[in-house]
Design a protein around this motif. Sequence first.
Motif, PDB file in Angstrom:
ATOM      1  N   LEU A 159     -20.744  40.983  22.711  1.00 28.10           N
ATOM      2  CA  LEU A 159     -19.572  41.605  23.317  1.00 28.10           C
ATOM      3  C   LEU A 159     -18.904  40.586  24.225  1.00 28.10           C
ATOM      4  N   PRO A 160     -17.657  40.221  23.962  1.00 24.89           N
ATOM      5  CA  PRO A 160     -16.985  39.239  24.819  1.00 24.89           C
ATOM      6  C   PRO A 160     -16.872  39.720  26.267  1.00 24.89           C
ATOM      7  N   GLY A 161     -16.983  38.783  27.198  1.00 20.32           N
ATOM      8  CA  GLY A 161     -16.837  39.116  28.604  1.00 20.32           C
ATOM      9  C   GLY A 161     -18.148  39.528  29.252  1.00 20.32           C
ATOM     10  N   ARG A 178     -16.817  42.377  41.561  1.00 28.39           N
ATOM     11  CA  ARG A 178     -15.444  41.885  41.716  1.00 28.39           C
ATOM     12  C   ARG A 178     -15.439  40.449  42.244  1.00 28.39           C
ATOM     13  N   ALA A 179     -16.315  40.157  43.189  1.00 26.11           N
ATOM     14  CA  ALA A 179     -16.385  38.804  43.752  1.00 26.11           C
ATOM     15  C   ALA A 179     -16.846  37.795  42.699  1.00 26.11           C
ATOM     16  N   ALA A 180     -17.800  38.188  41.855  1.00 24.98           N
ATOM     17  CA  ALA A 180     -18.296  37.287  40.815  1.00 24.98           C
ATOM     18  C   ALA A 180     -17.208  36.971  39.792  1.00 24.98           C
ATOM     19  N   VAL A 181     -16.417  37.978  39.427  1.00 23.26           N
ATOM     20  CA  VAL A 181     -15.319  37.752  38.486  1.00 23.26           C
ATOM     21  C   VAL A 181     -14.226  36.921  39.139  1.00 23.26           C
ATOM     22  N   GLY A 188     -14.103  37.997  33.003  1.00 21.00           N
ATOM     23  CA  GLY A 188     -13.650  39.375  33.147  1.00 21.00           C
ATOM     24  C   GLY A 188     -14.420  40.294  32.226  1.00 21.00           C
ATOM     25  N   GLY A 189     -14.500  41.550  32.596  1.00 29.07           N
ATOM     26  CA  GLY A 189     -15.298  42.442  31.768  1.00 29.07           C
ATOM     27  C   GLY A 189     -15.152  43.890  32.122  1.00 29.07           C
ATOM     28  N   TRP A 190     -16.226  44.630  31.844  1.00 27.30           N
ATOM     29  CA  TRP A 190     -16.212  46.088  31.865  1.00 27.30           C
ATOM     30  C   TRP A 190     -17.183  46.608  32.908  1.00 27.30           C
ATOM     31  N   ALA A 191     -16.689  47.466  33.792  1.00 32.17           N
ATOM     32  CA  ALA A 191     -17.509  48.094  34.827  1.00 32.17           C
ATOM     33  C   ALA A 191     -17.637  49.570  34.486  1.00 32.17           C
ATOM     34  N   LEU A 192     -18.882  50.029  34.363  1.00 33.11           N
ATOM     35  CA  LEU A 192     -19.159  51.378  33.869  1.00 33.11           C
ATOM     36  C   LEU A 192     -19.798  52.221  34.962  1.00 33.11           C
ATOM     37  N   ASP A 221     -10.621  41.805  35.855  1.00 32.06           N
ATOM     38  CA  ASP A 221     -10.254  40.460  35.421  1.00 32.06           C
ATOM     39  C   ASP A 221      -9.840  39.613  36.615  1.00 32.06           C
ATOM     40  N   PRO A 222     -10.041  38.286  36.534  1.00 36.26           N
ATOM     41  CA  PRO A 222      -9.534  37.415  37.597  1.00 36.26           C
ATOM     42  C   PRO A 222      -8.011  37.457  37.608  1.00 36.26           C
ATOM     43  N   ASP A 223      -7.435  37.339  38.802  1.00 29.52           N
ATOM     44  CA  ASP A 223      -5.974  37.405  38.887  1.00 29.52           C
ATOM     45  C   ASP A 223      -5.312  36.031  38.955  1.00 29.52           C
ATOM     46  N   GLY A 224      -6.131  34.961  38.905  1.00 33.34           N
ATOM     47  CA  GLY A 224      -5.575  33.612  38.941  1.00 33.34           C
ATOM     48  C   GLY A 224      -5.223  33.118  40.321  1.00 33.34           C
TER      49      GLY A 224
END
Length: 243
Positions: A159-161, A178-181, A188-192, A221-224
């Motif tokens: 699974l990507p991400g 959130r800090a790790a991303v 970036g990924g999925w929080a369940l 996702d990171p916002d850059g």
Amino acid sequence: MPVAAPPHRIALIGGGFSLDDDRVLDDWALGHARSPRPAVCFLPTASGDAAVYVDRFLAAFGDRADCVPSVLPLFRRELDDDALRAHLLAQDVVYVGGGNTANLLAVWRVHGVDRLLREAYDRGTLLCGISAGANCWAEGSHTDSFGPLTHLADGLGLLPGSVCPHYDTEPGRRPSYRAAVAAGHLPGGWALEDGAAALFTDGELTEAVTRDPGTGLYRVDPDGRGGCTERRLPCRLLEAPPR
């Protein structure tokens, strides 16, 4: 005519028999199996094949007429390589329990289970699980495998991400993920949240559901700019059928 390749499917489960008694999320997951009476294999590796966890699975699935359950222990392995491969490839659903994600990955690799799961995935087996059993399918995950919450840039990469379970129920999960991303430690990924579940087909989200309207699935996702964005995805509410 050439035979079409089977879909590649992964389900992240925020509950099921591990946390809930109503079977709603497990029913949903089994509903995506390729067979109307699927063979379902439980892998309790992340818990060290804990007997209480195995008993809980058998209590939840052993009396079901709509599936054929089995358990695959690895800490006291009984199957040789050929039998192990045959058993896993015969499954319609592989259901992975929670526990220690890092230990799970290490044990699987020693026994070659990681390669067999990839083969089963390519053949159309539904791969699913809760907590560590959700983390393992991604490129990386958010975990307490090493004590404090941290990032684990390791996984099967099917699974990507990245994945973060227990987003709403364990203190520190949300800000730490959130800090790790944001820092690039995890993609970036999925929080369940507990109570929700998500189905991915060929790496893309195809369904998000919840047994509780207060819980859901998030895309982070990171916002850059050194931070991150968080977006809640629509989830279909599941209702418990009469028993």
